[in-house]
Scaffold this active site. Structure first.
Site, PDB file in Angstrom:
ATOM      1  N   ASN A 215       0.846  -1.196   0.000  1.00 47.17           N
ATOM      2  CA  ASN A 215       0.000   0.000   0.000  1.00 47.17           C
ATOM      3  C   ASN A 215       0.880   1.243   0.000  1.00 47.17           C
ATOM      4  OD1 ASN A 215       0.454   0.911   2.842  1.00 47.17           O
ATOM      5  ND2 ASN A 215      -0.375  -1.129   3.255  1.00 47.17           N
ATOM      6  N   ARG A 216       0.254   2.385  -0.017  1.00 45.65           N
ATOM      7  CA  ARG A 216       0.994   3.630  -0.246  1.00 45.65           C
ATOM      8  C   ARG A 216       1.629   4.238   1.004  1.00 45.65           C
ATOM      9  NH1 ARG A 216      -0.020   5.254  -5.347  1.00 45.65           N
ATOM     10  NH2 ARG A 216      -1.979   4.562  -6.250  1.00 45.65           N
TER      11      ARG A 216
END
Ligand code: CTP
Length: 406
Positions: A215-216
């Site tokens: 994920n970011r």
């Protein structure tokens, strides 16, 4: 025992504002700790406290005017700006901060602040709207860039029956921040002797030897919290997923990839006094991890079956034995931030949730700034202004230290 401010000389600039009355208590506390105090009062300050009172408490004549013949003959503003070890501005009003940031020299206080090369600590106090105004936040950022240290403002009820950030830090907090500044530390050692455990970063959940789900999350906020806790004197264990950030100074870093490894590392690091779960843990992982790289084939794309990861925060918050006394979760939301955070605190069993809106438009994910809400177990909500992640971390650590009774 030597006093923490023994042989230190403090120039105290008292700004105009209802909180100015607290500066008299501050003078007392500074002197109790061994400091010699000399006061400068702005015109506004004199509406709330008199130079006579400040002078009587400090034991030295208080200064008010730039062109006071007696003042100039006595010491002069340039010497006033030099003959001390530090300058404290308390209360620092919005106007005072603006004048400092703009380099004004239109009264004695501003002139001294412009002429000095001493370390400066400001304790802002003002109406919550004034504090949150972009102009004040801009001035704050400029002052920080100039190396000015800041203590507070605290959050709470204000004179105008409003609630929010804007209250002058308590005199003992200002003294602690001054001692820290003079010792070259970023924050007082509020957490000395405590063990703080922090998770940070994303997790990587392998699909095959070369691919993973991620994920970011950059880990910036979690790492900043670990750094701030270390600055506050805690022993810190940072369990981090894969990030590109350097290890924070003075922090023991345990590197992991997956949610399961993160949980194992967290459990191995217990006991802790405070646990902050800032990691963006993958909720799911591929159900079957293949040992070989998945190849393209005539059958088309492979299906990706997922299975749920352990919830690290909930697991630790709901431990029967060895639960850290203070467990803090994060809630990354893209909608209904408060409602979701309240539901999350109940579901997971933590004491506090730091909620933020991570919608793409906010730029929070991977960015340097964050706008958070603190949601308590009782459902209470406290909104913080948009701040650098470092500042969010410092404030959070100060809050946790207070909650932990440090
Ligand atoms: N968390 C965790 N382990 C997980 C998932 C989340 O420890 N497997 C922690 C995070 O570190 C954070 C909090 O739980 O402190 C909330 O994370 P968030 O992703 O916002 O919540 P989720 O549990 O994923 O809930 P939802 O997907 O419904 O938003």
């Amino acid at each position: 025992m030597t006093l923490p401010l023994a042989n230190r000389r403090v120039l105290l600039v008292i700004g105009g504002g209802i909180a100015a009355y607290k500066s008299l208590d501050l003078i007392r506390r500074l002197r109790e700790r061994g400091a010699a105090v000399r006061c400068v009062l702005t015109k506004g300050a004199q509406s709330f406290v008199t130079p006579l009172a400040a002078g009587a408490l400090s034991g030295e004549r208080a200064h008010t005017d730039l062109f006071d013949r007696e003042d100039e003959a006595d010491i002069g503003h340039i010497r006033l700006a030099r003959q001390a070890d530090a300058v404290v501005v308390a209360p620092a009003t919005a106007n005072m901060m603006a004048r400092m940031a703009g380099g004004h020299a239109d009264d004695l206080a501003a002139t001294v602040l412009l002429a000095t090369t001493l370390p400066i600590l400001i304790a802002p106090a003002m109406n919550v709207r004034m504090w949150l105004h972009p102009a004040t936040q801009r001035n704050l950022a400029l002052l920080r860039q100039d190396g000015v240290a800041v203590v507070g403002p605290n959050i709470g009820a204000m004179a105008e029956a409003e609630t929010g950030p804007g209250r002058l830090a308590e005199p003992q907090e200002i003294v602690a921040a001054l001692v820290a500044m003079l010792e070259g530390r970023a924050a007082p050692a509020q957490l000395a002797g405590r063990h703080v455990l922090v998770t940070s970063g994303p997790t990587h959940e392998p699909i095959d030897p070369v691919r993973y789900i991620a994920n970011r999350s950059s880990g910036k906020q979690g790492h900043a919290i670990a750094a701030a806790a270390a600055e506050a004197g805690a022993r810190v264990t940072l369990v981090s997923g894969p990030v590109t950030l350097p290890d924070p100074a003075g922090v023991a870093v345990v590197r992991v990839e997956t949610a399961r490894a993160m949980l194992a590392a967290v459990e191995a690091a217990l006991p802790a006094d405070i646990a902050v779960f800032a990691a963006a843990v993958a909720d799911w992982r591929p159900a079957a991890e293949t040992g070989e790289k998945i190849k393209k084939g005539p059958g088309g794309p492979p299906g990706l079956a997922l299975t749920e990861n352990p919830d690290i925060l909930a697991t630790i918050a709901q431990r029967a034995a060895g639960r850290p006394p203070l467990v803090v979760g994060f809630a990354a939301e893209t909608q209904a931030v408060v409602d979701n955070a309240r539901a999350k605190i109940a579901r997971k069993g933590c004491d506090l949730i730091v909620a933020n809106d991570v919608s793409a438009a906010t730029g929070v994910m991977g960015g340097d700034r964050n706008t958070v809400l603190l949601v308590g177990r009782d459902g209470s909500v406290e909104t913080w202004p948009t701040l650098d992640k470092d500042e969010v971390a410092r404030r959070l650590v100060a809050r946790l230290a207070a909650l932990a009774g440090a």
